[in-house]
Design a protein around this motif. Structure first.
Motif, PDB file in Angstrom:
ATOM      1  N   PHE A   1      -1.958  -3.396  -8.604  1.00 24.73           N
ATOM      2  CA  PHE A   1      -2.352  -2.311  -9.510  1.00 24.73           C
ATOM      3  C   PHE A   1      -3.876  -2.235  -9.656  1.00 24.73           C
ATOM      4  N   ARG A   2      -4.589  -2.701  -8.665  1.00 27.56           N
ATOM      5  CA  ARG A   2      -6.066  -2.707  -8.694  1.00 27.56           C
ATOM      6  C   ARG A   2      -6.579  -1.275  -8.821  1.00 27.56           C
ATOM      7  N   GLY A   3      -7.486  -1.071  -9.761  1.00 23.09           N
ATOM      8  CA  GLY A   3      -8.083   0.250  -9.942  1.00 23.09           C
ATOM      9  C   GLY A   3      -7.238   1.211 -10.755  1.00 23.09           C
ATOM     10  N   CYS A   4      -6.160   0.731 -11.360  1.00 23.03           N
ATOM     11  CA  CYS A   4      -5.308   1.581 -12.208  1.00 23.03           C
ATOM     12  C   CYS A   4      -5.889   1.580 -13.621  1.00 23.03           C
ATOM     13  N   LYS A   5      -7.043   2.223 -13.774  1.00 28.39           N
ATOM     14  CA  LYS A   5      -7.801   2.147 -15.024  1.00 28.39           C
ATOM     15  C   LYS A   5      -7.130   2.863 -16.193  1.00 28.39           C
ATOM     16  N   SER A   6      -6.180   3.753 -15.939  1.00 27.40           N
ATOM     17  CA  SER A   6      -5.470   4.449 -17.023  1.00 27.40           C
ATOM     18  C   SER A   6      -4.262   3.661 -17.525  1.00 27.40           C
ATOM     19  N   LEU A   7      -3.904   2.612 -16.817  1.00 24.68           N
ATOM     20  CA  LEU A   7      -2.757   1.783 -17.188  1.00 24.68           C
ATOM     21  C   LEU A   7      -3.188   0.837 -18.298  1.00 24.68           C
ATOM     22  N   LYS A   8      -2.701   1.098 -19.493  1.00 26.00           N
ATOM     23  CA  LYS A   8      -3.161   0.346 -20.672  1.00 26.00           C
ATOM     24  C   LYS A   8      -2.284  -0.851 -21.007  1.00 26.00           C
TER      25      LYS A   8
ATOM     26  N   SER B   1       0.813  -1.225   0.000  1.00 26.99           N
ATOM     27  CA  SER B   1       0.000   0.000   0.000  1.00 26.99           C
ATOM     28  C   SER B   1       0.844   1.273   0.000  1.00 26.99           C
ATOM     29  N   LEU B   2       2.057   1.201  -0.516  1.00 26.90           N
ATOM     30  CA  LEU B   2       2.968   2.350  -0.488  1.00 26.90           C
ATOM     31  C   LEU B   2       2.364   3.579  -1.161  1.00 26.90           C
ATOM     32  N   PHE B   3       1.707   3.396  -2.291  1.00 23.38           N
ATOM     33  CA  PHE B   3       1.094   4.515  -3.022  1.00 23.38           C
ATOM     34  C   PHE B   3      -0.416   4.337  -3.151  1.00 23.38           C
ATOM     35  N   ASP B   4      -1.015   3.624  -2.238  1.00 24.79           N
ATOM     36  CA  ASP B   4      -2.450   3.362  -2.252  1.00 24.79           C
ATOM     37  C   ASP B   4      -3.234   4.669  -2.331  1.00 24.79           C
ATOM     38  N   ASN B   5      -4.172   4.722  -3.266  1.00 24.92           N
ATOM     39  CA  ASN B   5      -5.065   5.877  -3.440  1.00 24.92           C
ATOM     40  C   ASN B   5      -4.354   7.189  -3.757  1.00 24.92           C
ATOM     41  N   CYS B   6      -3.271   7.109  -4.495  1.00 25.98           N
ATOM     42  CA  CYS B   6      -2.627   8.317  -5.036  1.00 25.98           C
ATOM     43  C   CYS B   6      -3.271   8.573  -6.402  1.00 25.98           C
TER      44      CYS B   6
ATOM     45  N   GLY C   1      13.193   1.774  -9.214  1.00 25.26           N
ATOM     46  CA  GLY C   1      14.610   1.461  -9.166  1.00 25.26           C
ATOM     47  C   GLY C   1      14.920   0.248 -10.025  1.00 25.26           C
ATOM     48  N   THR C   2      16.147   0.119 -10.438  1.00 21.33           N
ATOM     49  CA  THR C   2      16.551  -0.953 -11.349  1.00 21.33           C
ATOM     50  C   THR C   2      16.752  -2.297 -10.665  1.00 21.33           C
ATOM     51  N   LYS C   3      16.661  -2.323  -9.311  1.00 22.37           N
ATOM     52  CA  LYS C   3      16.890  -3.572  -8.579  1.00 22.37           C
ATOM     53  C   LYS C   3      15.621  -4.147  -7.948  1.00 22.37           C
ATOM     54  N   ILE C   4      14.474  -3.537  -8.203  1.00 21.39           N
ATOM     55  CA  ILE C   4      13.211  -3.981  -7.603  1.00 21.39           C
ATOM     56  C   ILE C   4      12.944  -5.438  -7.970  1.00 21.39           C
ATOM     57  N   ARG C   5      12.704  -6.256  -6.935  1.00 24.32           N
ATOM     58  CA  ARG C   5      12.391  -7.675  -7.146  1.00 24.32           C
ATOM     59  C   ARG C   5      10.925  -7.984  -6.872  1.00 24.32           C
ATOM     60  N   GLU C   6      10.293  -7.131  -6.034  1.00 23.19           N
ATOM     61  CA  GLU C   6       8.911  -7.420  -5.638  1.00 23.19           C
ATOM     62  C   GLU C   6       8.099  -6.137  -5.516  1.00 23.19           C
ATOM     63  N   ILE C   7       6.871  -6.214  -6.001  1.00 25.52           N
ATOM     64  CA  ILE C   7       5.880  -5.163  -5.777  1.00 25.52           C
ATOM     65  C   ILE C   7       4.825  -5.795  -4.888  1.00 25.52           C
ATOM     66  N   ALA C   8       4.719  -5.311  -3.655  1.00 26.50           N
ATOM     67  CA  ALA C   8       3.866  -5.913  -2.631  1.00 26.50           C
ATOM     68  C   ALA C   8       2.381  -5.673  -2.913  1.00 26.50           C
ATOM     69  N   PRO C   9       1.502  -6.403  -2.205  1.00 22.88           N
ATOM     70  CA  PRO C   9       0.064  -6.219  -2.389  1.00 22.88           C
ATOM     71  C   PRO C   9      -0.371  -4.758  -2.219  1.00 22.88           C
ATOM     72  N   SER C  10      -1.271  -4.359  -3.094  1.00 24.16           N
ATOM     73  CA  SER C  10      -1.909  -3.028  -3.062  1.00 24.16           C
ATOM     74  C   SER C  10      -0.936  -1.862  -3.178  1.00 24.16           C
ATOM     75  N   ALA C  11       0.270  -2.098  -3.643  1.00 32.96           N
ATOM     76  CA  ALA C  11       1.292  -1.047  -3.719  1.00 32.96           C
ATOM     77  C   ALA C  11       0.809   0.184  -4.481  1.00 32.96           C
ATOM     78  N   PHE C  12       0.126  -0.015  -5.599  1.00 35.85           N
ATOM     79  CA  PHE C  12      -0.371   1.086  -6.421  1.00 35.85           C
ATOM     80  C   PHE C  12      -1.895   1.044  -6.551  1.00 35.85           C
ATOM     81  N   SER C  13      -2.557   0.361  -5.660  1.00 36.90           N
ATOM     82  CA  SER C  13      -4.010   0.221  -5.707  1.00 36.90           C
ATOM     83  C   SER C  13      -4.685   1.591  -5.654  1.00 36.90           C
ATOM     84  N   GLY C  14      -5.627   1.799  -6.543  1.00 39.36           N
ATOM     85  CA  GLY C  14      -6.363   3.060  -6.555  1.00 39.36           C
ATOM     86  C   GLY C  14      -5.656   4.205  -7.245  1.00 39.36           C
ATOM     87  N   CYS C  15      -4.537   3.943  -7.894  1.00 39.23           N
ATOM     88  CA  CYS C  15      -3.820   4.993  -8.640  1.00 39.23           C
ATOM     89  C   CYS C  15      -4.452   5.104 -10.029  1.00 39.23           C
ATOM     90  N   SER C  16      -5.638   5.659 -10.069  1.00 37.94           N
ATOM     91  CA  SER C  16      -6.454   5.647 -11.284  1.00 37.94           C
ATOM     92  C   SER C  16      -5.893   6.462 -12.438  1.00 37.94           C
TER      93      SER C  16
END
Length: 176
Positions: free
Chosen positions: A151-158, A103-108, A117-132
């Motif tokens: 990425f739940r609710g990221c409706k602009s992400l095509k 939930s790092l960026f939840d509802n942004c 970053g170039t070393k990211i291995r994991e994107i945790a649950p709900s990290a970008f949830s609601g980033c419409s």
């Protein structure tokens, strides 16, 4: 590591010394007119390796943040540290982080662009949830796992291209 000494407040940040000769930083208030939050790279010559949640997560100052720059000294950001930053449009993360926390960026809602970053291995649950408003995100070649609802609710992400190293995707990771 838990803080080892009394926190020190300076220039709108609270610095907490960690046991390994590094600092964690917490934003106390935000008063920049340009809307850019620069996380400090060091304090008293020692690197800032962690970013903690704001002192008062309901603080209205966070609504003035449009852009966040996280230096490469940062290895870790606490879960939900930037959740509900409704006017945040852009974030550039450290090249040395291994994980995007839960939930790092939840509802942004206004977040359009993320530079991981170039070393990211994991994107945790709900990290970008609601980033419409999130339109694009380039996933690094090191990414192995995306958590549930990441990425739940990221409706602009095509379109998202998963790297060859990718191993696991959680339930409803890209449901809009």
């Amino acid at each position: 590591n838990p803080p080892s000494k009394q926190p020190i407040t300076q220039n709108n940040f609270i610095f907490e010394e960690l046991g390994d000769a590094t600092y964690a930083v917490r934003v106390e208030k935000f008063s920049e007119n340009d809307g850019v939050l620069h996380i400090p790279e060091s304090y008293e010559g020692k690197p800032v390796t962690a970013v903690l949640k704001w002192v008062n997560p309901k603080i209205k100052d966070k609504f003035n943040v449009k852009k966040i720059i996280v230096p490469d000294s940062v290895l870790w950001i606490e879960e939900e540290a930037f959740a509900d930053f409704r006017n945040l449009e852009y974030i550039k993360l450290s090249d040395n982080m291994l994980e995007i926390g839960q939930s790092l960026f939840d509802n942004c809602y206004s977040l359009k662009k993320v530079v991981l970053g170039t070393k990211i291995r994991e994107i945790a649950p709900s990290a970008f949830s609601g980033c419409s408003s999130l339109e694009s995100i380039e996933l690094p070649s090191t990414l192995k796992q995306i958590g549930n609802n990441a990425f739940r609710g990221c409706k602009s992400l095509k379109e998202v291209t998963l790297p060859q190293s990718f191993e696991q995707i959680g339930d409803a990771a890209f449901i809009s």
